[in-house]
Structure formats: structure tokens, C-alpha cells
Design an enzyme around this catalytic site. Structure first.
Site, mmCIF file in Angstrom:
data_model
loop_
_atom_site.group_PDB
_atom_site.id
_atom_site.type_symbol
_atom_site.label_atom_id
_atom_site.label_comp_id
_atom_site.label_asym_id
_atom_site.label_seq_id
_atom_site.Cartn_x
_atom_site.Cartn_y
_atom_site.Cartn_z
ATOM 1 N N HIS A 1 0.814 -1.210 0.000
ATOM 2 C CA HIS A 1 0.000 0.000 0.000
ATOM 3 C C HIS A 1 0.850 1.264 0.000
ATOM 4 C CE1 HIS A 1 -2.503 -3.078 2.394
ATOM 5 N NE2 HIS A 1 -2.590 -3.309 1.104
ATOM 6 N N VAL A 2 1.440 1.560 -1.146
ATOM 7 C CA VAL A 2 2.085 2.863 -1.315
ATOM 8 C C VAL A 2 1.042 3.808 -1.896
ATOM 9 C CG1 VAL A 2 4.512 2.230 -1.476
ATOM 10 C CG2 VAL A 2 3.082 1.975 -3.480
#
Lengths: 586, 247
Positions: free
Chosen positions: A517-518
Site C-alpha cells: 500500500h504505497v
């Protein structure tokens, strides 16, 4: 010399989750969509069929379904003072490739974020005062409210057949659900998955401590399910091959299973696979884009694809890269704090603690990637931060994920790394241990951002996206706090051995799997000085260009981001129907 | 369960005979070559249900194989849990990985310029994993001769264990690259993968490590088991199934 193709109405870059959802809304209204996807199609191959689907080495350890780092990777420096180097084989986060994108190899964990998340700055300032947010923590409101997104969350959960237990239906707190949940119109489309033995232990412990445990909301189908478009899910087999795998039981909710089969039947829809977009053509004076250029990876030929509307729906990093390369919008400058493209790049903090129970059969292989139990008491701003020296928090979870033998084993602290004692510890504890994890917020920081690397290029000769990122003081303090809370739960669970609970600290380590989850880099907002796109995801400097996906989220919460990403994409699909009819600022 | 009681022990039994025949020599590079020589063409397959035993190295030379075999036998000694590392296929697994896509640098970004960086930035050398593995083996072999006066495969198991621990702790400095990073970043992960991967890749022979763990393997359709065996011993854990069992 690029071949110029016939103009299309809407062209979407990237054939993943967001493209599928946007296309569903547009083609239903008769609007034609062309999707350009760099990868191919992995379904119905070895990745999705027994027995080879169960190959941990091929799909998990060697990342068989993940972006090929030899072709394209990202560079990193931990601060502006350092030189960047390319991450030659990334383990921290894993972009996908192929029709369906990362949402094919995702685990399926599906949260709605907190009701206040889209107005986080307003929330924190109203609760703790105007000076509570440090100047370098560039948290901002999204310009859209949760209430506006609710119906799209609801639609997404129905399309993806999410299994779960509601905690807040129309403001009424539901026993067994998450009391901190944002209010929902409806219960989840399917009941929650079965609890694992680890989940039962955690649930009993959490209840004893006065917390409100609840089952994870899952894109792993607890039963057989038919969605509103007539697409079907099989029942989850609790095989534990979810994250980094395709689902052989067709029980994991993916674009490939639930969106693209519908779209491929619609005459308005076309997807071109193995087409890598090289750039967006920008008419700076006209404040419009005219189309995209792409490479057909099967022939090596370059094409120019004119379009009325372009949507960037690629992975977080690629959305930022395409804007930076085309010079659309002002590049973020960390010295002045001015500029927007690359700003508010965030990762996600995580930490864990192992628990060992000699007398309990945990059987980690009897689990899905989402058959976990959570508590939300210490997440985000669910607790009072008055007197604390940080903002944010994390969800604490017991989730077995399947006990795959290469990467899913635990041994007590002090165990040698090889030899008979090491083997004996694995034999003793494999079936008798589990971990608690804390997945936590990462708020934006002035010094964490994306730009183009000055030295390193990808296989197409284009600059790599450069991350300037490290864990900042706020996240280090937050992780320390949440990890101690998690450790206290672990200590109360009755385990014979509790492993060390190590908070997340710098330097950011690309070698360790943490979270895909960037977020951020092309963030949304109501103020063009601090956002790339408007609250309707329309680019401030090119009115027929839209950006969607995790790259528009201005911060990361202690939740997986798929829920808000999907809700924003469905809403964008509806917005684009209006826009195509009357092209103007939305 | 001890491996000796398992009926599918043909290859291991065979290798043990070879090892006994070569008992005066250190268990080394010649073992597998000798096994290949002895395996007469008219010998019946020792496991009709499985593939022919993997013999012969595709990447490792004799000296390299000697080091690797000695190493996997120290890291995985024969004991009541498993046979020794060579008999578990660990050296063959490592060799096959080095000879294949992984060893040749597939999915690894290999463009320069090259510069050292913080460990958290990950591997930064211009070598393929196969080249890196071999460069490290050579350097570790040199260090062993310098500090111990013997080749690694000539050390006693106890001496070899201490040497590997010192390698892992990055005690030996002065080479072209950190031997600690080499061991922890490349060798140790390959060792773990050799133990716990599906036997398809040459390690975890006869699913011996899966039996040791109690990991049931395939087909893993556990929708009913999930409820029936929650909190209880799972019977299938005693007899794991692998890809070959369903192929």
C-alpha cells in the site's frame, strides 16, 4: 515513428481494478472505453490451476505475478542528502501486471476507512487544535466526504461479494462488528468467513480486555455468490494461497473474475494487452491532453492513441511518473514546499509479535488470507491523542494467512538459525503459533516524495521513479505506541512464549515484505496549490485528464486502501459520464 | 515418524549406500557424480510414482559442490527429524536454482551505474545471483583456509558450524563484498527454500520437511477441515501431498 491511431472517447492507462470499475460505469451508459494494459492475462494458466497454483516458491517467493523488476523498478534514497540507488529486487511492495493488475494477486482484505479520513486535517485540528499537526506533516482533506462515497462503497462491496460483519448500520452500532466503522447503509453482502483457532484466541483475549473484536471484511467469498452483474464467486476453500496468488477456487474477488468478463461482452469496451504506455501528450496552452503514446510489447511498434479523455489508472508510482515526464502540473519541491506532483508519498507502517501455544492446535494452513480477527481501538484517530506525541495508529489483527512453509513459519526467540535445534523448533511450533500484526497509518511528511531519478532508467530508456522516503518521527512514535498495545494483548492471551514486539523504525527496508500500500504522489484536494487533481479526480492543469487509484490518497490510514480506491473509481466512472456529455470542470 | 520407516526411501537408501561405500572420504562433491556412475541403465526406477532421481549438478563445479554439500549437511544434519542435507536434496535445489532463471538474474534490475549503498536498499552488485553465489563460495573458502588452515569440507561438523555462524555474523572482512550479507541475503534464503519448497524443485525430498512441520500440502481444499479440525490435530499433516502427487 509512431503510428497514429483513430481517436477514442476515453482511454485508460492501466488495466487493473480502477479501469475495470470506471469502464463498467461508462460502458453501461454507452460510452466507449479503451484500456491499455502493459501485461497479459494470467488466468486459466498454471497460476490459477491445481496443482501448480499451490507453488509457494514460484508465485510467492519468486513473485511470479508481480512486476518484472528487470524491466522497471524504483530507486530510493532515505533523505535528500543521499544519492539514490535502484531497488534491484523489491520485496517491500508488489505492483501487479496483467489484466486485473495488483487486484488479481491481492489478498482480498477490504476496509472502508474511518468516516473522518477524507477530512483528516479538519478532524485533527478540531479535536486537538490548529497547532496539533506539525508543520512538516502535510495531512490534508480530500475535498469529498465519506457520505458522498458511501453508495460507491456499497456498490463495490456488492460487485465484489465482500464477506464481513457490519459494525455500524445507519448509525446503529451492531454487536459483533467494528464499532468504529463508518456508518453503512447495508450489512455486508455475505456473512463473515469462519474464524481460525488463532482468531478465536485473539477474540477471547480482546473481549477479556474490554475491546470489541470483529472479523475481517474479506474479498474471499464465504459462500457461493452472484453479484449484481451476474458474475459468480465460488466458496473459499481456506487453502491459504491468496496474497501473491490467483485463486484456483474462483473465491477471491478480482477484476479478472468479476469485472472484465462483463466488459468484454460490451461492444463499447476494448482492452489492449501487452501495451506499455510511454507518455501522455500535453497541450500546455490549451490545458488539455491530446492522447497517449504506447509500445506494443509483442511487436515493438510504437503507437499514438488520440483521446477525448485520458484516465491514469496505473500503479501509484506510474501515475506520478507519467505526469512528471509530461510536465503536467508543477513538480513538488521539498525545499519550498511548493508544487504538487510527487507530494505526500506515503507507505504503511506495520509491526508484529509472535505467540507460541504448546497446547493449542493453531493449524496455520486452515486459513484464508482474510480469515482474521481485528480490533480497531488503537487505529487512526479512534483514540484520544491528547498528551501523546504523535498522530495516527493501527489496527491489531490475528491473521494466519495460510502457514505456507517457506515464509509462514515461526520459531521462538533464541532459536538457532539451522541445525537439529532449529529443525526441532520448527517441528514443535509450526502448528502451535501465530502472529499478531499491527497495520498502521503513515501520514505524509514534507521530506517524503516522488520524482524522476536523474541516473537510472527502465528497459524503455525512461527514468525510474525515485522515492525519497523514510520513517519519520511521527510514524516511529506511533508504531512504538501501537506495538506496545499489541504486545499487551499478546501477553494477555495465555501464550507460553511471546516473541519480541519490534516497532517499525528506520531506515525503510526494501528487503522486507511489509505492505503493497504505497499511496500519494498525485493527491486529490480542493486546493490546486496542494493537490494534483480536484475532488472529482480531474487534473487542475488539464481538464480532460483524470487520475485515480492509491496515488490520489493524500495519506495512508491503518487500513488496506482498496475500499476507498474502488469507491473513488466508481464515482469517477459516473463523473465521466457527465463529463463526456458536457466537458467542463466538474 | 522417522524417514527410515517411510516406504518411499529408494533414492535416499541408495545414496546412503554410496555414502557408506565412500565413507573414508569427506562427504563431498564426488558423491553425486559417483551416484550417477553407479546408477546402471537397467536399474529399475526406485519410485514408480515420482520422477527419476536428480543426479549431477548443472551449475556447481566439483569444489563448489563440495562446499555446498558440506554446508547443507552442517545446516541440516541427519537426525531423527530428517536425513542429512544432501539426502534431503538441498544441494541439488540450490544448484538448480543457480542454473535456472533465478541464478541468471531473471526479475533482477541489472543496469548500472553500480555503487554500494545501505543494506536496506538491497542487493547492489553487478553479479548475477549465480555469479554472486560462486564468488562468495570462493571467498568463504579462502577465508576458511586462512583462518582454519583447512578446506571448509575438511572441518568437523562442529568446526563448520562455528565457521558458518561467523560468516553469518559478518566476522570476516576485507573481501570484495560483505560475506555476512552474502550468507544472509543469498545463501540462507536458498537453504530455507530448499528445505520447504515443493519437492518439484529438487529439495525437500520425499516431503520430509513438510512431514517434520506437519504441513499437509496439496490440495488444501479445507472448507470443511477448517471447521472440523479447528483447534485439533489435522490428520493430513502426517502424509503431505505435493505437486507431483497431483500431476
Amino acid at each position: 515513428m509512431a503510428t497514429r491511431l483513430k481517436k477514442r472517447t476515453v482511454v485508460i492507462v492501466g488495466g487493473g481494478l480502477t479501469a475495470g470499475l470506471i469502464s463498467r460505469q461508462l460502458t453501461a451508459q454507452g460510452i466507449e472505453v479503451l484500456v491499455l494494459e502493459r501485461g497479459g492475462n494470467s488466468s486459466n494458466g498454471a497460476a490459477e490451476k491445481l496443482p501448480n497454483q499451490r507453488d509457494e516458491l514460484r508465485w510467492d517467493v519468486r513473485q511470479g505475478l508481480v512486476q518484472d523488476w528487470a524491466v522497471q523498478t524504483y530507486s530510493l534514497r532515505h533523505s535528500r542528502k543521499e544519492a539514490s540507488l535502484p531497488v534491484r529486487r523489491m520485496e517491500a511492495f508488489l505492483p501487479g501486471e496483467g489484466r486485473g493488475g495488483a487486484a488479481n494477486h491481492w489478498t482480498g482484505i477490504t476496509w472502508r476507512w474511518a468516516e473522518y479520513d477524507p477530512a483528516l486535517r479538519t478532524r485533527l485540528e478540531s479535536r486537538y487544535g490548529k497547532t496539533a499537526i506539525p508543520a512538516e506533516v502535510t495531512v490534508q482533506d480530500w475535498g469529498v466526504s465519506y457520505a458522498e462515497l458511501e453508495k460507491y462503497h456499497d456498490l463495490f462491496e456488492k460487485l465484489f461479494g465482500i464477506s464481513g460483519k457490519a459494525g455500524n448500520i445507519q448509525g446503529r452500532i451492531q454487536p459483533g462488528g467494528n464499532p468504529f466503522e463508518a456508518p453503512r447503509q447495508n450489512e455486508y453482502p455475505q456473512p463473515a468467513l469462519e474464524l481460525t483457532e488463532a482468531g478465536i484466541i485473539f477474540k477471547q483475549t480482546a473481549e477479556k480486555l474490554g475491546y470489541k473484536p470483529f472479523p475481517m471484511a474479506a474479498g474471499n467469498s464465504s459462500g457461493t455468490y452472484t453479484n449484481p452483474d451476474g458474475m459468480k464467486l465460488g466458496a473459499c476453500q481456506y487453502c491459504g494461497h491468496c496474497d501473491r496468488f490467483l485463486c484456483e477456487a474462483k473465491a477471491k474477488s478480482t477484476p479478472e473474475l468479476l469485472l472484465y468478463p462483463v466488459l468484454l461482452e460490451r461492444p463499447q469496451f476494448e482492452i489492449r494487452l501487452n501495451c506499455h504506455v510511454l507518455g501522455v501528450d500535453y497541450d500546455r496552452d490549451g490545458k488539455r491532453v491530446t492522447g497517449v503514446r504506447y509500445l506494443d510489447l509483442l511487436t515493438g511498434e510504437e503507437y499514438e492513441q488520440p483521446a477525448d479523455v485520458v484516465v491514469l489508472g496505473a500503479f501509484t508510482m506510474t501515475n506520478a511518473k507519467l505526469l512528471l515526464m509530461a510536465g503536467i502540473g508543477e513538480k513538488y519541491d521539498p525545499v519550498t514546499g511548493k508544487g504538487v506532483v510527487g507530494r505526500n508519498f506515503c507507505y504503511q507502517s506495520s509491526s508484529l509479535v509472535n505467540l507460541f501455544f504448546p497446547d493449542r492446535w493453531i493449524n496455520p494452513f486452515l486459513a484464508s488470507g482474510c480469515s482474521g480477527v481485528n480490533i480497531d481501538e488503537f487505529n487512526a484517530d479512534h483514540f484520544d491523542h491528547s498528551g501523546l506525541d504523535f498522530l495516527g495508529g493501527g489496527a491489531i489483527t490475528a491473521n494466519l494467512k495460510g502457514g505456507l512453509p517457506i515464509r509462514g513459519r515461526r520459531v521462538p526467540p533464541g532459536t538457532p538459525r539451522w541445525g537439529t535445534k532449529w529443525k526441532q523448533a520448527n517441528a514443535d511450533w509450526y502448528a502451535h503459533s501465530f502472529a499478531l500484526t499491527a497495520q498502521a497509518t503513515c501520514y505524509p511528511h514534507r521530506e517524503n516524495f516522488l520524482d524522476l531519478d536523474p541516473s537510472y532508467t527502465d528497459a524503455y530508456g525512461q527514468p525510474l521513479v525515485r522515492m525519497t522516503f523514510d520513517w519519520q518521527q511521527n510514524e516511529v512514535r506511533m508504531s512504538e505506541y501501537v506495538t506496545r498495545k499489541m504486545e499487551a494483548v499478546a501477553q494477555a492471551a495465555g501464550a507460553k512464549i511471546v516473541g519480541p514486539a519490534v516497532p517499525r523504525r528506520g531506515p525503510f527496508d526494501t528487503r522486507v515484505s511489509q505492505s503493497t500500500h504505497v499511496v500519494g504522489g498525485t493527491v486529490m484536494g480542493a486546493d490546486p496549490r496542494t493537490s494534483v487533481v480536484s475532488p472529482h479526480l480531474q487534473h487542475w492543469d488539464a481538464s480532460n485528464l483524470f487520475v485515480v487509484g492509491a496515488s490520489v490518497l493524500p495519506h495512508n490510514s491503518g487500513y488496506n486502501p482498496t475500499g476507498p480506491i474502488a469507491a473513488l473509481a466508481l464515482r469517477l466512472g459516473d463523473d465521466l459520464v457527465r463529463y463526456v456529455g458536457k466537458p467542463d470542470m466538474l | 515418524m522417522t524417514p527410515e520407516k517411510n516406504p518411499e526411501q529408494g533414492r535416499r537408501g541408495f545414496l546412503k549406500q554410496v555414502a557408506l561405500a565412500a565413507v573414508s572420504a569427506p562427504l563431498g562433491a564426488n558423491l553425486v557424480a559417483a551416484a550417477a556412475d553407479v546408477a546402471a541403465p537397467n536399474q529399475p526406477p526406485d519410485n514408480a510414482a515420482g520422477p527419476a532421481p536428480a543426479v549431477g549438478y548443472a551449475s556447481l563445479g566439483p569444489d563448489e559442490a563440495g562446499f555446498v554439500e558440506a554446508m547443507v549437511n552442517v545446516m541440516c544434519p541427519a537426525d531423527p527429524l530428517t536425513p542429512n542435507g544432501v539426502d534431503c536434496g538441498l544441494a541439488i535445489f540450490i544448484d538448480r536454482q543457480l542454473a535456472g532463471d533465478f541464478g541468471r538474474g531473471a526479475r533482477l534490475y541489472r543496469q548500472g551505474p553500480w555503487a554500494p549503498g545501505r543494506p536496506e536498499l538491497g542487493y547492489q552488485l553487478p553479479l548475477t545471483p549465480e555469479q554472486y553465489f560462486k564468488a562468495g563460495l570462493a571467498a568463504a573458502g579462502d577465508v576458511c583456509r586462512t583462518t582454519r588452515g583447512k578446506r571448509f569440507e575438511e572441518l568437523s561438523p562442529e568446526e563448520a558450524d562455528v565457521f558458518l555462524q561467523e560468516l553469518a555474523a559478518d566476522k570476516f572482512t576485507g573481501g570484495h563484498f560483505s560475506l555476512g550479507e552474502w550468507f544472509n541475503g543469498l545463501v540462507y534464503p536458498l537453504f530455507e527454500q530448499a528445505c520447504f519448497s515443493d519437492p518439484l524443485y529438487g529439495g525437500n525430498t520425499n516431503k520430509v520437511f513438510w512431514k517434520m512441520l506437519g504441513y499437509p500440502g496439496l490440495p488444501a481444499t479445507h472448507a470443511n477441515d477448517m471447521v472440523e479440525f479447528r483447534g485439533k490435530p489435522y490428520p493430513g499433516a502426517r502424509d503431505p501431498k505435493s505437486i507431483a502427487d497431483f500431476s
